[in-house]
Design a protein around this motif. Structure first.
Motif, short mmCIF file in Angstrom:
data_model
loop_
_atom_site.label_atom_id
_atom_site.label_comp_id
_atom_site.label_asym_id
_atom_site.label_seq_id
_atom_site.Cartn_x
_atom_site.Cartn_y
_atom_site.Cartn_z
N GLN A 205 0.82 -1.21 0.00
CA GLN A 205 0.00 0.00 0.00
C GLN A 205 0.85 1.26 0.00
N ALA A 206 2.07 1.16 0.53
CA ALA A 206 2.98 2.31 0.53
C ALA A 206 3.61 2.54 -0.85
N GLY A 207 3.46 1.59 -1.75
CA GLY A 207 4.01 1.73 -3.09
C GLY A 207 5.42 1.21 -3.26
N ALA A 208 5.85 0.34 -2.35
CA ALA A 208 7.22 -0.17 -2.42
C ALA A 208 7.40 -1.13 -3.60
N GLU A 209 8.42 -0.88 -4.40
CA GLU A 209 8.83 -1.84 -5.42
C GLU A 209 9.74 -2.89 -4.81
N TYR A 210 10.56 -2.42 -3.86
CA TYR A 210 11.50 -3.30 -3.15
C TYR A 210 11.38 -3.04 -1.65
N VAL A 211 11.67 -4.06 -0.89
CA VAL A 211 11.82 -3.94 0.56
C VAL A 211 13.23 -4.40 0.89
N THR A 212 13.92 -3.60 1.70
CA THR A 212 15.27 -3.97 2.07
C THR A 212 15.42 -4.04 3.57
N SER A 213 16.38 -4.81 4.01
CA SER A 213 16.65 -5.01 5.44
C SER A 213 18.08 -5.50 5.57
N SER A 214 18.59 -5.43 6.81
CA SER A 214 19.91 -6.02 7.08
C SER A 214 19.77 -7.43 7.62
N ASP A 215 18.56 -8.00 7.56
CA ASP A 215 18.31 -9.35 8.04
C ASP A 215 17.57 -10.18 6.99
N SER A 216 18.26 -11.18 6.44
CA SER A 216 17.66 -12.06 5.43
C SER A 216 16.54 -12.92 6.00
N SER A 217 16.58 -13.19 7.31
CA SER A 217 15.54 -14.04 7.90
C SER A 217 14.17 -13.39 7.77
N CYS A 218 14.08 -12.11 8.10
CA CYS A 218 12.81 -11.39 7.94
C CYS A 218 12.43 -11.29 6.47
N MET A 219 13.41 -11.08 5.61
CA MET A 219 13.13 -10.98 4.18
C MET A 219 12.57 -12.30 3.64
N LEU A 220 13.12 -13.40 4.11
CA LEU A 220 12.66 -14.72 3.67
C LEU A 220 11.20 -14.92 4.06
N HIS A 221 10.86 -14.56 5.29
CA HIS A 221 9.49 -14.70 5.78
C HIS A 221 8.54 -13.79 5.00
N GLN A 222 8.92 -12.54 4.83
CA GLN A 222 8.05 -11.58 4.14
C GLN A 222 7.88 -11.92 2.67
N GLN A 223 8.93 -12.38 2.04
CA GLN A 223 8.82 -12.77 0.64
C GLN A 223 7.81 -13.90 0.48
N GLY A 224 7.87 -14.88 1.38
CA GLY A 224 6.91 -15.97 1.31
C GLY A 224 5.49 -15.49 1.50
N CYS A 225 5.28 -14.56 2.44
CA CYS A 225 3.94 -14.01 2.67
C CYS A 225 3.45 -13.23 1.45
N ALA A 226 4.34 -12.42 0.87
CA ALA A 226 3.95 -11.63 -0.30
C ALA A 226 3.60 -12.52 -1.48
N GLU A 227 4.36 -13.57 -1.70
CA GLU A 227 4.09 -14.48 -2.81
C GLU A 227 2.77 -15.19 -2.62
N ARG A 228 2.44 -15.57 -1.40
CA ARG A 228 1.18 -16.25 -1.13
C ARG A 228 -0.02 -15.33 -1.33
N LEU A 229 0.19 -14.03 -1.11
CA LEU A 229 -0.88 -13.06 -1.30
C LEU A 229 -0.90 -12.47 -2.71
N GLY A 230 0.06 -12.87 -3.53
CA GLY A 230 0.12 -12.36 -4.90
C GLY A 230 0.56 -10.91 -5.01
N LEU A 231 1.35 -10.43 -4.04
CA LEU A 231 1.83 -9.05 -4.06
C LEU A 231 3.16 -8.96 -4.82
N PRO A 232 3.37 -7.86 -5.55
CA PRO A 232 4.50 -7.83 -6.50
C PRO A 232 5.83 -7.34 -5.95
N GLN A 233 5.88 -6.78 -4.75
CA GLN A 233 7.14 -6.21 -4.27
C GLN A 233 8.20 -7.29 -4.12
#
Length: 247
Positions: A205-233
């Motif tokens: 909703q914020a319009g992010a094309e990419y999400v960045t972090s210094s922790d891959s663990s959170c990125m791994l979790h969020q990527q899985g959630c986004a893919e399951r919801l069909g979100l493009p970021q």
């Protein structure tokens, strides 16, 4: 300076490109980097689940691997937090205390120790949302928190602002946990997934094309959630952006 490169086990297994980017970035900045090849887990999963005695062997090995370096640097705030603040299953000798004190998360090392002023090779022309891991944010103090009345600061934003073309987007609840929480996501799967879904919807909703972090663990979790919801970021570690990735 001699830097021992600490690559957490989940980065090694799932996101080796993050380890490579961290190595390349540190070398670009003039560090003499070595990677101890017999390093293993820092013991965080055992400690988080209350199995402190089971962490002793991994802590002993960590100290043996990294004691000789001027600094130990890892691209994971939660694992660095484990070493600095929860590394107590073994006797706290002077050597152990020294290793704990000189272990740094990548962003704080670049910001506080190297004091990097520019990344002339880096350009990332995208709308980016920042996610700070809870332990990195509140444990390591990588940025100010919205629940405290203190002056705003953000070490990741300070570094990323030196990258050409980047545009930041603001989340509605920027400091809210994404629900990963290490073993929490295993024992409380439903709660973890719901928190992750809330987080990735906020990013979208914020319009992010990419999400960045210094922790891959959170990125791994969020990527899985986004893919399951069909979100493009898309999701990318901060080391990759600072090292010049353009995607």
């Amino acid at each position: 300076m001699r830097v021992g490169l600490f690559i957490p086990c989940y980065v090694d297994a799932f996101h080796p490109e993050v380890g490579i980017a961290t190595l390349e970035l540190l070398e670009r900045l003039g560090c003499e980097v070595e990677y101890p090849t017999d390093q293993t887990c820092c013991g965080q999963p055992m400690t988080n689940t209350g199995c402190h005695e089971e962490s002793a062997a991994t802590e002993t090995l960590f100290v043996r691997n990294f004691a000789k370096y001027d600094y130990i640097v890892g691209p994971s705030g939660s694992c660095v937090h484990q070493v600095r603040f929860a590394f107590d299953a073994i006797e706290q000798t002077d050597e152990v205390k020294a290793v704990r004190a000189k272990t740094f998360e990548l962003v704080e090392f670049l910001h506080d120790i190297l004091k990097v002023e520019a990344f002339p090779w880096a350009e990332f022309p995208h709308k980016v949302a920042l996610h700070n891991n809870c332990q990195t944010l509140r444990g390591l103090g990588i940025a100010s928190t919205s629940e405290q009345r203190r002056a705003y600061f953000s070490k990741p934003i300070d570094l990323l602002s030196k990258v050409r073309g980047i545009e930041f987007v603001e989340l509605t609840r920027p400091d809210e946990c994404c629900g990963f929480g290490g073993t929490f996501s295993v024992f409380e799967e439903g709660v973890s997934a719901k928190m992750g879904h809330d987080k990735v919807r906020d990013q979208h909703q914020a319009g992010a094309e990419y999400v960045t972090s210094s922790d891959s663990s959170c990125m791994l979790h969020q990527q899985g959630c986004a893919e399951r919801l069909g979100l493009p970021q898309r999701y990318i570690h901060i080391a990759q952006i600072l090292n010049g990735a353009r995607q």
